[in-house]
Motif scaffolding. Structure first.
Motif, PDB file in Angstrom:
ATOM      1  N   THR A 183       4.592   1.510  -4.139  1.00 43.83           N
ATOM      2  CA  THR A 183       3.771   0.303  -4.049  1.00 43.83           C
ATOM      3  C   THR A 183       4.312  -0.744  -5.023  1.00 43.83           C
ATOM      4  N   THR A 195       0.838  -1.202   0.000  1.00 39.22           N
ATOM      5  CA  THR A 195       0.000   0.000   0.000  1.00 39.22           C
ATOM      6  C   THR A 195       0.870   1.248   0.000  1.00 39.22           C
ATOM      7  N   GLY A 196       0.264   2.362  -0.414  1.00 39.99           N
ATOM      8  CA  GLY A 196       0.998   3.621  -0.424  1.00 39.99           C
ATOM      9  C   GLY A 196       1.423   4.045   0.971  1.00 39.99           C
TER      10      GLY A 196
END
Length: 418
Positions: free
Chosen positions: A241, A213-214
């Protein structure tokens, strides 16, 4: 053998065991593959359900072990389950498993008459296993003297230290796994691994940092950047990511820019929060890696499960470890301090030594960090005991008083209300 009911899936859907999507997929496969047997379609629907719930296959002897969320009134055992023998016999002769003259469609894969996969996930699992086995070949060339100097500098603990061993494993292996619960120092270790690798290969080393995830990628980048000056890292290392690293292309048939024919440019790829990485994405990442690139997987196998199917990190931590000779790592393991009493030092070691199973795992590229570093004193001991599942130590620490107190149910209710 008794005939299956004409519409076997509907009672399971009505009971909430199967979702409409599970039934739709199974009936579509049956129509396209020319399979009318409802027992096969039920197995296909349950395999689809398993993927939806995070598993890549079902175990046929345990296919009745299903639960219906939020409805205790459903009696799953009362549903019209066919016998295990009937389902297995139907699958063995099914065109969805063995194919037919009507076409090459074989969407189900039966393994050892026990496991049933949707074929896509079987092939992905086989690809992951094949690539990892191939990467477990000869150890990379390492300057043993420079490694020893770096380990002594960055991990100065005089007792057994799993962080130090994890760093040595990462530097001396093509693929390594650093596992551990919250507060065990995984990112601390990663930053020092980078310093060791730059010492081995110079500032031109190409490093790719990634996470599912970011937010996780940003946290990894910030944690490494916070230590870069102290460690002497030659430049800032951005994180991204995994999808961005691979070059996600929505609407494109190949989906990613980097694949088995267009490899990632990095010499080292480090993936944080690997427990969140699905089987599909891990397969795509491994295909995109250069054969000579190091891969370091980091995460806690007991939390943050993947949204999609597969528990790759947990499987890697628990799988039978295969390894090749690694003389430099063997030297590091042999040099680990004796945990026994040392002259003039009566304090106990901060960690217990690695047992034989851990040493075997380390030679196969897997190290699990156990020592909690977020808390010290009694709270640190309590965190370590909880993480290890040591109930006796937890109770003993609580009974000793100090920073830990027993809380009665009335007090707990008051805390909840507050």
């Amino acid at each position: 053998m008794t005939a299956a009911p004409a519409r076997l899936l509907e009672p399971f859907a009505d009971a909430g065991v199967l979702a409409p999507a599970d039934v739709h997929v199974a009936r579509t496969l049956g129509r396209l593959g020319g399979e009318p047997d409802e027992r096969v379609l039920l197995a296909a629907a349950l395999a689809t359900r398993a993927v939806r719930l995070g598993s890549v296959c079902i175990e046929l002897p345990d296919m009745r072990a299903v639960a219906v969320d939020g409805d205790d009134a459903v009696d799953v055992d009362a549903l019209p389950w066919p016998s295990d023998a009937e389902v297995l016999a139907a699958l063995r002769r099914s065109p969805l498993v063995i194919g037919s003259t009507a076409g090459p469609l074989r969407p189900l894969h039966l393994v050892d008459d026990r496991l049933l996969y949707l074929d896509r996930y079987f092939r992905q699992e086989a690809t992951v296993r094949e690539i990892l086995d191939r990467r477990a070949g000869p150890a990379p060339a390492v300057d043993a003297t420079a490694l020893a100097i770096g380990l002594a500098r960055f991990f100065p603990d005089t007792g057994p230290d799993r962080q130090r061993i994890a760093a040595a494993v990462a530097v001396t292996s093509m693929t390594s796994v650093i596992a551990g619960g919250p507060g065990t120092g995984k990112t601390h270790t990663v930053a020092r691994i980078l310093a060791l690798l730059f010492a081995q290969h110079g500032p031109r080393l190409r490093v790719g940092l990634a996470a599912p995830t970011g937010r996780a990628a940003a946290q990894l980048q910030d944690a490494v950047a916070a230590q870069s000056e102290v460690l002497g890292l030659p430049h800032a290392i951005p994180a991204q990511t995994i999808h961005r690293m691979l070059g996600f292309r929505p609407g494109n048939r190949s989906r990613f820019r980097h694949d088995a024919t267009d490899h990632l440019p990095y010499d080292v790829v480090i993936v944080d929060e690997t427990s969140m990485v699905s089987l599909t994405i891990m397969c795509r990442l491994l295909e995109a890696l250069r054969p000579d690139a190091r891969l370091i997987l980091v995460g806690d196998p007991n939390q943050l499960a993947s949204v999609d199917a597969g528990a790759v990190l947990a499987d890697l931590v628990s799988r039978t470890v295969m390894h090749r000779p690694n003389p430099v790592l063997d030297g590091v393991l042999a040099a680990e301090p004796d945990p026994g009493p040392r002259l003039g030092d009566t304090s106990p070691p901060t960690e217990r030594p690695l047992d034989d199973a851990e040493l075997t795992a380390a030679r196969g590229g897997v190290v699990e960090l156990l020592r909690g570093r977020r808390f010290s004193g009694v709270l640190g001991e309590l965190a370590d005991a909880v993480r290890a599942g040591d109930a006796d130590t937890v109770i003993a620490l609580a009974r000793d008083g100090g920073a830990i107190e027993w809380c009665g149910s009335d007090e707990l209710d008051g805390v909840r209300r507050d």
